[in-house]
Design a protein around this motif. Structure first.
Motif, mmCIF file in Angstrom:
data_model
loop_
_atom_site.group_PDB
_atom_site.id
_atom_site.type_symbol
_atom_site.label_atom_id
_atom_site.label_comp_id
_atom_site.label_asym_id
_atom_site.label_seq_id
_atom_site.Cartn_x
_atom_site.Cartn_y
_atom_site.Cartn_z
ATOM 1 N N GLU A 33 19.819 28.808 74.242
ATOM 2 C CA GLU A 33 18.952 29.745 73.536
ATOM 3 C C GLU A 33 18.135 30.516 74.559
ATOM 4 O O GLU A 33 17.411 29.931 75.356
ATOM 5 C CB GLU A 33 18.020 28.988 72.577
ATOM 6 N N ARG A 34 18.269 31.843 74.538
ATOM 7 C CA ARG A 34 17.535 32.673 75.489
ATOM 8 C C ARG A 34 16.509 33.499 74.737
ATOM 9 O O ARG A 34 16.761 33.955 73.627
ATOM 10 C CB ARG A 34 18.484 33.623 76.221
ATOM 11 N N THR A 35 15.399 33.721 75.377
ATOM 12 C CA THR A 35 14.394 34.596 74.792
ATOM 13 C C THR A 35 14.797 36.046 75.040
ATOM 14 O O THR A 35 15.691 36.337 75.836
ATOM 15 C CB THR A 35 13.012 34.341 75.421
ATOM 16 N N TRP A 36 14.116 36.977 74.359
ATOM 17 C CA TRP A 36 14.433 38.392 74.551
ATOM 18 C C TRP A 36 14.150 38.820 75.981
ATOM 19 O O TRP A 36 14.863 39.639 76.541
ATOM 20 C CB TRP A 36 13.645 39.250 73.563
ATOM 21 N N ARG A 45 17.055 37.878 78.095
ATOM 22 C CA ARG A 45 18.209 38.744 77.833
ATOM 23 C C ARG A 45 18.048 40.089 78.526
ATOM 24 O O ARG A 45 19.004 40.624 79.092
ATOM 25 C CB ARG A 45 18.374 38.950 76.329
ATOM 26 N N GLU A 55 26.905 23.177 75.235
ATOM 27 C CA GLU A 55 25.832 23.460 74.281
ATOM 28 C C GLU A 55 25.385 24.907 74.411
ATOM 29 O O GLU A 55 25.380 25.473 75.491
ATOM 30 C CB GLU A 55 24.656 22.517 74.542
ATOM 31 N N ARG A 56 25.018 25.490 73.288
ATOM 32 C CA ARG A 56 24.593 26.886 73.274
ATOM 33 C C ARG A 56 23.210 26.997 73.900
ATOM 34 O O ARG A 56 22.319 26.224 73.581
ATOM 35 C CB ARG A 56 24.542 27.366 71.829
#
Length: 49
Positions: free
Chosen positions: A17-20, A23, A14-15
């Motif tokens: 999702e990362r916050t900025w 990152r 599953e992908r």
């Protein structure tokens, strides 16, 4: 039985999702490495060129 079939490798992970912020936190070590390489080149390589 269907659970075992899903484990067969055809199922994609599953992908995530990362916050900025996450990152940027992951990119910081790479940025620091590039800065260190640039400083080494400036101080040790360029004077001899």
């Amino acid at each position: 039985m269907s659970d075992r079939q899903e484990q067969g490798g055809e199922r994609r992970p599953e992908r995530v999702e990362r916050t900025w912020g996450e990152r940027v936190a992951l990119a910081l070590p790479l940025i620091n490495l590039l800065i260190a390489i640039q400083k080494i080149v400036d101080e040790w390589v360029l004077p001899f060129v």
